[in-house]
Design a protein around this motif. Structure first.
Motif, mmCIF file in Angstrom:
data_model
loop_
_atom_site.group_PDB
_atom_site.id
_atom_site.type_symbol
_atom_site.label_atom_id
_atom_site.label_comp_id
_atom_site.label_asym_id
_atom_site.label_seq_id
_atom_site.Cartn_x
_atom_site.Cartn_y
_atom_site.Cartn_z
ATOM 1 N N THR A 104 46.839 7.111 22.756
ATOM 2 C CA THR A 104 46.249 6.002 22.624
ATOM 3 C C THR A 104 47.340 4.810 22.805
ATOM 4 O O THR A 104 48.553 5.234 22.593
ATOM 5 N N VAL A 105 47.170 3.610 23.141
ATOM 6 C CA VAL A 105 47.940 2.664 23.168
ATOM 7 C C VAL A 105 48.706 2.193 21.778
ATOM 8 O O VAL A 105 49.772 2.325 21.744
ATOM 9 N N ARG A 106 47.759 2.443 20.753
ATOM 10 C CA ARG A 106 48.286 2.404 19.395
ATOM 11 C C ARG A 106 49.448 3.572 19.302
ATOM 12 O O ARG A 106 50.202 3.291 18.440
ATOM 13 N N GLY A 107 48.905 4.601 19.272
ATOM 14 C CA GLY A 107 49.442 5.848 19.216
ATOM 15 C C GLY A 107 51.018 5.777 20.020
ATOM 16 O O GLY A 107 52.012 5.985 19.273
ATOM 17 N N ALA A 108 51.037 5.032 21.269
ATOM 18 C CA ALA A 108 52.386 5.151 21.932
ATOM 19 C C ALA A 108 53.275 4.041 21.406
ATOM 20 O O ALA A 108 54.514 4.142 21.154
ATOM 21 N N ARG A 109 52.675 2.983 20.944
ATOM 22 C CA ARG A 109 53.379 1.831 20.183
ATOM 23 C C ARG A 109 54.061 2.291 19.028
ATOM 24 O O ARG A 109 55.149 1.719 18.749
ATOM 25 N N THR A 110 53.259 2.871 18.542
ATOM 26 C CA THR A 110 53.735 3.402 17.074
ATOM 27 C C THR A 110 54.964 4.354 17.172
ATOM 28 O O THR A 110 55.778 4.094 16.521
#
Length: 256
Positions: A17-23
């Motif tokens: 997910t986008v959130r996963g990649a940003r984290t």
């Protein structure tokens, strides 16, 4: 500092997910299962991040790495394949972090069964055919199944079954489900879902086991059994029915 349990998705690096990649991009330490998480994902980590392959680490050593990173003032990414909510072994890691007061958060990911359904180009819930999906596994040499969760019991429901960690035991799966679903019940096996070497096998309970063995599939696969896999004659969902009231639409009563 925080430990982030991140669902890496089913295999394709771009299904995080986008959130996963940003984290992942802001964590100074990353623990990952080298045998399951695509190496391309590690490129999302900061250039100077400490990368720890947990494939050969036991729970004590994994916990020690998480705690040490936290005490050093680092955010930690704990990459798990699929989604952390099912068959991820995060519960025991969370329990240990709770015991020592280390904070953590969870970032969901795309689960393997969703990637398998996409590979099959099927919706797993079909109006009037099947509206229930059971995610399960079978007892092997690892943790036994709880009472009442054996395939014979679950099979009585007639619901669509998605079995993880069971491809090696496909003969046993078929034998336990045949009395409840019948030999002509649709069945499929998707191995390495979403990856370049993805393999999709389709058939019925009568012939899926020979296909699995001929293909040499023993791991990183899900078995799906149920009548929704081949459903063709079914009513349209009420969601888009022209008879469904739509307040505010032309010719419909105004919304209150």
């Amino acid at each position: 500092m925080t430990v982030y349990f991140i669902g890496a998705g089913p295999g394709a690096a771009d299904l995080i997910t986008v959130r996963g990649a940003r984290t992942l991009a802001r964590c100074q330490v990353c623990l990952y299962a080298g045998s399951l998480v695509p190496a391309e994902l590690l490129a999302e980590c900061p250039p100077d991040a400490r990368l720890v392959d947990t494939a050969q680490l036991d729970l004590d050593r994994i916990t020690a790495e998480l705690v040490a990173a936290h005490e050093a003032g680092h955010d930690v990414a704990r990459l798990h394949s699929g989604d952390p909510s099912v068959f991820s072994a995060v519960a025991e890691q969370m329990r240990r972090l709770d015991a020592v007061g280390v904070p953590y958060d969870v970032v969901p990911g795309v689960p393997a069964f969703a990637a398998a359904a996409a590979a099959l180009k099927r919706e797993l819930t079909i109006p009037t055919v099947g509206q229930t999906v059971i995610l399960t596994r079978i007892a092997q040499q690892a943790t036994p199944m709880p009472d009442g969760e054996d395939l014979a019991t679950l099979g009585r429901s007639g619901a669509l079954l998605v079995l993880h960690l069971a491809a090696r035991y496909v003969d046993r799966v078929v034998a336990e489900l045949l009395p409840h679903y019948g030999a002509d019940c649709p069945a499929a096996v998707v191995a390495m879902a979403s990856r370049p070497d993805e393999l999709v096998l389709r058939g019925t309970l009568a012939d899926i086991a020979p296909q699995v063995k001929a293909a040499g599939v023993v791991r990183t696969a899900v078995i799906i059994v149920g009548h929704t896999l081949a459903a063709a004659q079914f009513p349209d969902s009420h969601l888009y029915s022209p008879t469904r009231p739509r307040p505010g639409a032309p010719g419909s009563p105004a919304a209150p």
